[in-house]
Design an enzyme around this catalytic site. Structure first.
Site, short mmCIF file in Angstrom:
data_model
loop_
_atom_site.label_atom_id
_atom_site.label_comp_id
_atom_site.label_asym_id
_atom_site.label_seq_id
_atom_site.Cartn_x
_atom_site.Cartn_y
_atom_site.Cartn_z
N SER A 101 0.81 -1.23 0.00
CA SER A 101 0.00 0.00 0.00
C SER A 101 0.84 1.27 0.00
O SER A 101 0.29 2.35 -0.11
CB SER A 101 -0.93 0.01 1.22
OG SER A 101 -0.15 -0.08 2.38
N HIS A 132 1.49 4.22 6.96
CA HIS A 132 0.91 5.08 5.93
C HIS A 132 1.34 6.51 6.15
O HIS A 132 1.94 6.85 7.17
CB HIS A 132 -0.62 4.98 5.94
CG HIS A 132 -1.12 3.71 5.29
ND1 HIS A 132 -2.40 3.26 5.45
CD2 HIS A 132 -0.52 2.82 4.46
CE1 HIS A 132 -2.56 2.13 4.77
NE2 HIS A 132 -1.42 1.85 4.17
N ASP A 184 -7.63 6.17 4.90
CA ASP A 184 -7.67 5.01 5.77
C ASP A 184 -8.94 4.84 6.57
O ASP A 184 -9.01 3.93 7.39
CB ASP A 184 -6.47 5.06 6.74
CG ASP A 184 -5.18 4.67 6.05
OD1 ASP A 184 -4.12 4.81 6.69
OD2 ASP A 184 -5.23 4.24 4.89
#
Lengths: 233, 177
Positions: free
Chosen positions: B53, B92, B119
């Site tokens: 990701s 992230h 998210d």
């Protein structure tokens, strides 16, 4: 395998070492090491020397160095075990302080251990004492240091007998046990401290297949110990 | 076996010493890890990237080095955070940063670079933001590919036991020089 060596050195009494306790032990369990591995041979020889000193010459081993190292080592392990359990039980931000303390303690103890082995113990292989059962004579202490270069075939053993404590030297020489002395200052002044250096090579003790010749070890050790001024029995 | 007989014959102190050497090796590894975690102020100072990701920045198998600085995070920082009730942390980037005027708590919104949306889909039901205490650390550096070893060891646990037993054998049956 008991090999009868021809006596090439003229000695006062011809002693048959093949019947001594350590050599008899080797008949049942012979020592065979890899003759190309110097470390194996050094350790086997260290053990053989110790065996002669303990079984034939009746020294009792003093375990101070080993015990100290074990104590320091296990203390370090205890700190690390506590740290891991604690940080498992208490979540991260709160456990930081104790964790820091344990980590510092662990690395300090580890350094102390290494310093001890390097500077205090150095190359001592054996430390022994022989006490007089009647308590009249002094303790006889001996220490054996071994040096050996990494890839060379030589083996240098230094036997040192610590001077028997007299009233004068008592302050300097540490005693393991206090022996009650009868009578005045030593009449047995014949006990001096002595240092005997034995410079040999592995070839003197091992044959090509790596078998150890125990009588040679016994003979050399006995000669060195008597050279230090101590009786053999 | 000769080796086993030799082991049985040796005096207890030698056994204790060998056991202690083994324990010292294990504890040293443990203490270095804990020491690193104290220094970086983060619970898990080194993590492995498991998903794609964050491509192209981080690929699966990269090793990330984390630390938790006292200064608050900024937009654009890559952070590793843990959601309540889930044990795998997520790596992230911080997209939005809001600060409550009354009590100063920070609210952050994150998004993976390679993900189409932010998210919120990953957060717990009802959770719209993450806060400072969810953050495990901020990414300070990375090493590519090295983490694949950990991934393989975790996917095939037999390799892990094999590696550990081999190391244990070495420690027990060799004498220190």
């Amino acid at each position: 395998m008991s090999v009868r060596n021809k006596q090439t050195v003229v000695e006062e009494t011809v002693v048959d070492y093949s019947k001594s306790p350590s050599c008899l032990d080797y008949v049942t369990t012979p020592v065979i090491v890899n003759s190309s591995n110097a470390t194996d041979m050094k350790y086997a020889l260290d053990d053989a020397f110790k065996k002669v000193l303990i079984q034939d010459l009746k020294f009792t081993e003093i375990h101070t160095h080993t015990d100290t190292r074990l104590l320091i080592g296990f203390a370090a392990v205890a700190f690390s075990a506590y740290a891991s359990v604690y940080s498992y039980v208490v979540p991260f931000p709160e456990c930081k302080l104790i964790l820091l303390g344990c980590v510092i303690a662990y690395f300090t103890l580890n350094s102390i251990l290494m310093l001890y082995a390097t500077f205090v113990e150095k190359n001592v292989v054996f430390q022994g004492v022989r006490k007089d059962p009647l308590g009249i004579e002094y303790d006889e202490r001996i220490s054996l240091r071994v040096t050996h270069e990494p890839f060379a075939a030589n083996y240098t053993a230094v036997f040192e007998s610590v001077a028997a404590p007299s009233r004068v030297a008592k302050a300097n020489v540490p005693t393991i046990s206090s022996v009650k002395r009868k009578g005045g200052l030593n009449a047995k002044a014949g006990k001096q401290s002595g240092v005997v250096t034995l410079t040999k090579s592995f070839g003197d003790y091992f044959d090509v297949e790596g078998r150890l010749a125990p009588e040679v070890v016994a003979r050399h050790v006995a000669a060195s110990v008597s050279g230090c001024g101590m009786k053999l029995e | 076996m000769d080796v086993v007989r030799n082991l049985a014959r040796q005096p207890i102190r030698r056994h204790l010493q060998q056991f202690m050497n083994f324990c010292l090796i294990v504890s040293s590894a443990l203490m270095i890890w804990k020491g690193l975690s104290v220094v970086t102020n983060s619970e898990s100072p080194i993590v492995v990237v498991l998903s794609e990701s964050m491509e192209p920045a981080f690929a699966r198998g990269d090793l990330l080095f984390l630390s938790l600085p006292t200064a608050p995070l900024a937009i654009g920082d890559i952070c590793v955070y843990k959601l309540a009730g889930k044990d795998i942390p997520i790596v992230h980037r911080v997209l939005e940063l809001h600060q409550d005027a009354t009590d100063g708590t920070q609210y952050m919104l994150t998004k993976g670079d390679n993900n189409p949306t932010d998210d919120r889909a990953l957060y717990n039901p009802g959770q719209m933001w993450i806060k400072q205490e969810d953050v495990v650390g901020k990414v300070q550096g990375f090493v590519p590919y090295v983490g694949m070893v950990t991934i393989i060891l975790n996917d095939y646990p037999k390799f892990k036991y094999l590696a550990l037993s081999v190391m244990g054998m070495f420690a027990l049956f060799s004498k220190e020089e």
